[in-house]
Design a protein around this motif. Structure first.
Motif, PDB file in Angstrom:
ATOM      1  N   SER A  68       0.786  -1.312   0.539  1.00 47.87           N
ATOM      2  CA  SER A  68      -0.549  -0.140   0.193  1.00 47.87           C
ATOM      3  C   SER A  68       0.850   1.476   0.286  1.00 47.87           C
ATOM      4  O   SER A  68       2.106   1.351   0.391  1.00 47.87           O
ATOM      5  N   TYR A 113      -3.168  11.176  -1.558  1.00 47.50           N
ATOM      6  CA  TYR A 113      -2.915  10.695  -0.764  1.00 47.50           C
ATOM      7  C   TYR A 113      -2.325  10.625   0.490  1.00 47.50           C
ATOM      8  O   TYR A 113      -0.787  11.291   0.721  1.00 47.50           O
ATOM      9  N   HIS A 137      -6.748  11.325  -0.343  1.00 51.20           N
ATOM     10  CA  HIS A 137      -7.229   9.625   0.078  1.00 51.20           C
ATOM     11  C   HIS A 137      -6.917   9.129   0.592  1.00 51.20           C
ATOM     12  O   HIS A 137      -5.584   8.938   0.783  1.00 51.20           O
ATOM     13  N   PHE A 179      -4.951   2.083  -1.305  1.00 54.17           N
ATOM     14  CA  PHE A 179      -5.221   2.138  -2.477  1.00 54.17           C
ATOM     15  C   PHE A 179      -3.288   1.268  -2.227  1.00 54.17           C
ATOM     16  O   PHE A 179      -2.236   1.822  -1.636  1.00 54.17           O
ATOM     17  N   GLN A 206      -1.487   0.855  -8.128  1.00 54.33           N
ATOM     18  CA  GLN A 206      -2.986   1.233  -8.128  1.00 54.33           C
ATOM     19  C   GLN A 206      -2.426   2.611  -8.383  1.00 54.33           C
ATOM     20  O   GLN A 206      -3.288   3.250  -9.450  1.00 54.33           O
TER      21      GLN A 206
END
Length: 188
Positions: A38, A67, A79, A84, A88
């Motif tokens: 991640s 993020y 985010h 994530f 991605q």
């Protein structure tokens, strides 16, 4: 940070170069991480290889997308980085992220995906491959503060030399990067 690798969990290995902006000569690191980790894992690896202490807020930015760690008290369009995977967000070689650590000092980094490597069970992940120069100390005051810090520690006659050395509490060599220590921290 070391994780047992399985062919089911990993599709590829990403080789990154992270460079701290605004410092010359540059402070940088090259490292490997699983593409399926991640962004939160990427944050932890960057903290370790760069030598930061994870004492401040941070964020990743790719294009218009941010993020990080959402805060209910301060709603934003950020985010949740833990939701994530790296693959991605970064899909091909030369893709990059901006990573900001410590919004007060404003340490901006470029993180570039240099290579996408095939999965190999013999490769320990995460691993630092190479690097140059020491990361600035925490809370030194960003790039301008770091420049003043370097001037003061290099000159015993500088009016703030003794005070800064006392604040630091240890010796500091701006040219030193300990690859073995970074990898030891990644493996624990």
């Amino acid at each position: 940070m070391a994780k047992p690798a399985t062919t089911k969990s990993l599709r590829s290995i990403y080789q990154f170069k992270v460079t701290l902006n605004g410092i010359r000569p540059p402070v940088w690191r090259r490292f490997l991480i699983a593409s399926t980790d991640s962004l939160a894992d990427l944050h932890l690896v960057v903290q370790i290889v760069m030598g930061w202490t994870d004492s401040h807020l941070h964020e990743f930015v790719k294009g218009k997308e941010c993020y990080g760690v959402p805060d209910e008290d301060f709603p934003s369009d950020i985010h949740d980085e833990s939701k994530f995977r790296i693959d991605q967000v970064l899909k091909q070689e030369k893709d990059k992220l901006r990573y900001t650590y410590d919004f007060g000092d404003g340490w901006d980094h470029d993180i570039v995906l240099e290579k996408i490597l095939p999965f190999d069970t013999k490769t320990k992940l995460s691993a630092c491959l190479k690097g140059s120069r020491a990361c600035p100390p925490e809370d030194v005051g960003g790039t301008p503060g770091y420049e003043m810090f370097l001037e003061a520690i290099a000159d015993p006659d500088h009016p703030e030399h003794a005070e800064i050395l006392e604040w630091l509490g240890e010796s500091f060599d701006p040219e030193h990067f300990d690859l073995a220590e970074a990898n030891n921290l990644l493996q624990n």
